[in-house]
Scaffold this active site. Structure first.
Site, PDB file in Angstrom:
ATOM      1  CB  THR A   1      -0.887   0.157   1.060  1.00 52.35           C
ATOM      2  OG1 THR A   1      -1.740  -1.099   1.095  1.00 52.35           O
ATOM      3  CG2 THR A   1      -1.845   1.063   1.232  1.00 52.35           C
TER       4      THR A   1
ATOM      5  CG  HIS B   1      -1.295  -3.058  -3.859  1.00 50.37           C
ATOM      6  ND1 HIS B   1      -2.607  -3.916  -3.521  1.00 50.37           N
ATOM      7  CD2 HIS B   1      -1.244  -2.273  -2.406  1.00 50.37           C
ATOM      8  CE1 HIS B   1      -2.994  -3.726  -2.319  1.00 50.37           C
ATOM      9  NE2 HIS B   1      -2.389  -2.740  -1.955  1.00 50.37           N
TER      10      HIS B   1
END
Length: 547
Positions: free
Chosen positions: A83, A340
């Site tokens: 993250t 992601h």
């Protein structure tokens, strides 16, 4: 699909139905002037695979974005697909090797506290802090962001960053923000000393009220029913057929549900409306980090009824957000991407034609390996620090000779494990130059180099084989994850939209580091620093938005 909304969270829900259409009335021609507001949205763990699976089902906000410039093969091109690194790329134009955000956490043996793990968005120098109980800070982000570029060009430009995670709000917002708010598990908060706008106070009261009420199961459309199947992972845990029913007071259930994203986007829309973003003489920036998809993916996986309901709900919530912005009359441009991708839990993958999917074997972590290596080499004390993949560090008390011995033995043992794809040393990675070739062609070593910082990264970097989930069991909070070198974690959609633009789709790969320079060019702001990304031409014809 609609959520059952209490009156207190009516900001988005109360938008007139006529304004909630996926696409507003078209403008007569392609816009020739810069937009007055940039809206950047990151959907945490929204992989290109999920985008491909659901894009035909979207009828709300995603449907609108699909009429703009669509890049289905965007890349978080680096190896550390977590993250914090991912969010650091989106509005900086820089890969993690340049931003310095090489992971969510790293080890710093010089940290001024007993806990040597450093969280990416903390100030570890605060007395009494730990990596789990920290003071949020932007100090580790080494580069300026789009908002800072805008303020350098025009100090009157305003930047608002709202997210479900502190690291998302901080890494996209950068070092100079007018409003920065994130969810701390109980309420939306900001840096100490900041005065909460009235909208934040109202939203926190609304969310408290909402969490205090039970949530009935969401209605399940046929498309989601086909994905609904229970997986009994252990005697106390079943996933796959959930519908987000929640008991009163269940804060964790609220966070891992469509309710959470709705509150984030409602707060962002409310602050933007109250501040009249984009309605003055200056271009403003609204940043939104929608975090619920990540929490659903981690705790429920990516292929059950839960993810289906989450994405269809997010689609409708995005539509309501855009309807609120439409009502302001502001000329705004949108960029949406993800920090992601993600990988489903191996138990379901094996039933979905991927029999090689597996959980990582216990004992492959650095702590266990270090004890075995230390015993084998006759070294007393700690040897290795780290996990079962990613960055591994040599313990600071090792002599140079013992470091060499430990490195040789560690490479030998990890390389011999059938679940390990590669082991890279610090010297190998530092000798690897950054490349600007298509990211799908990069070697694993080049991917590792794109997220390597010599002051923060490990002495070894471990890459697990494809489809090996780095979570050994199902007893913890997460059963599925991301963070690998592989494209299911690297590939994300990148979508741009503006009223009146002629849309197109480009299937060839681009990178998330291309977003910031693209938006900067759109509003006529020069990039003041060296970056890794390039401007993407959003004009579907002979014109060029990068000029």
């Amino acid at each position: 699909m609609k959520l059952a909304l209490p009156a207190a969270l009516a900001l988005l829900a109360a938008t007139p139905a006529a304004a909630q259409q996926a696409q507003p009335a078209p403008a007569p021609a392609t816009p020739q002037t810069p937009p007055k507001l940039l809206v950047v949205i990151s959907v945490d763990q929204f992989s290109a695979d999920l985008f491909a699976e659901y894009r035909a089902r979207f009828t709300g906000g995603f449907a609108r974005l699909l009429t703009g410039a669509v890049f289905p093969s965007g890349y978080q091109s680096h190896a550390a697909t977590e993250t914090c690194p991912g969010h650091s790329t989106i509005l900086s134009g820089a890969r993690p090797a340049r931003t310095g955000i090489i992971a969510n956490d790293w080890t710093d043996f010089a940290a001024p506290r007993e806990d040597k793990t450093v969280y990416c968005a903390e100030d570890e120098s605060v007395p009494g802090s730990t990596s789990g109980k920290y003071t949020v800070s932007d100090k580790h982000l080494k580069v300026p962001t789009l908002g800072e570029w805008m303020k350098l060009a025009d100090p009157q430009s305003r930047v608002v960053s709202v997210a479900g995670k502190d690291r998302a709000a901080v890494m996209m917002g950068g070092h100079k923000v007018d409003e920065l708010w994130w969810w701390d598990g109980k309420a939306f908060v900001s840096y100490a000393g900041r005065t909460a706008p009235a909208m934040v106070t109202r939203m926190n009261a609304s969310v408290t009220e909402r969490i205090g009420e039970a949530q009935e199961p969401l209605a399940e459309p046929p498309f989601c029913q086909a994905r609904s199947r229970a997986f009994q992972l252990n005697p106390n845990r079943s996933v796959g057929d959930g519908r987000f029913a929640r008991a009163a007071g269940d804060t964790a259930g609220f966070r891992a549900s469509p309710e959470f994203d709705e509150s984030i986007l409602a707060l962002g829309a409310g602050i933007a409306t109250d501040m009249k973003l984009g309605q003055g003489a200056h271009t403003d920036l609204l940043i939104l980090g929608a975090s619920a998809t990540d929490y659903v993916g981690h705790t429920r996986g990516t292929a059950g009824s839960e993810m289906c309901l989450q994405l269809l709900a997010l689609d409708q919530t995005l539509g309501k957000l855009f309807a609120v912005l439409d009502q302001t009359g502001v000329d705004y441009a949108v960029a949406l991407t993800a920090d992601h991708g993600g990988h489903d839990m191996p138990e379901r993958n094996r039933e979905h034609a991927a029999p090689m999917a597996a959980r990582v074997a216990r004992g492959l972590d650095a702590g266990t390996m270090g004890k075995e290596i230390g015993a084998a080499l006759g070294i007393i004390g700690p040897v290795l620090v780290g996990g079962n993949s990613g960055d591994v560090y040599f313990a600071p008390g090792l002599s140079a000779a013992n470091r060499a011995r430990v490195q040789t033995e560690a490479i030998k043992r990890w390389s011999a494990n059938p679940q390990v794809e590669a082991v890279f040393t610090r010297a190998q990675i530092e000798a690897t130059r950054q490349v600007h070739t298509p990211p799908e062609t990069w070697t694993l070593l080049q991917r590792a180099a794109a997220s390597y910082d010599k002051g923060r990264s490990g002495d070894l970097v471990i890459a697990l084989k494809p489809r090996v989930t780095p979570i050994a069991g199902t007893e913890g909070g997460s059963i599925a994850t991301h963070g690998s070198f592989w494209d299911y974690d690297r590939r994300v959609p990148i979508l741009f939209w503006r009223k009146g633009m002629t849309g197109f789709e480009q299937p060839l790969s681009v990178e998330t580091v291309d977003i910031a320079p693209t938006l900067a060019s759109l509003i006529g702001v020069k990039v003041p620093v060296e970056i890794d990304g390039r401007c993407l031409d959003l004009d579907a014809g002979p014109g060029d938005t990068c000029r």
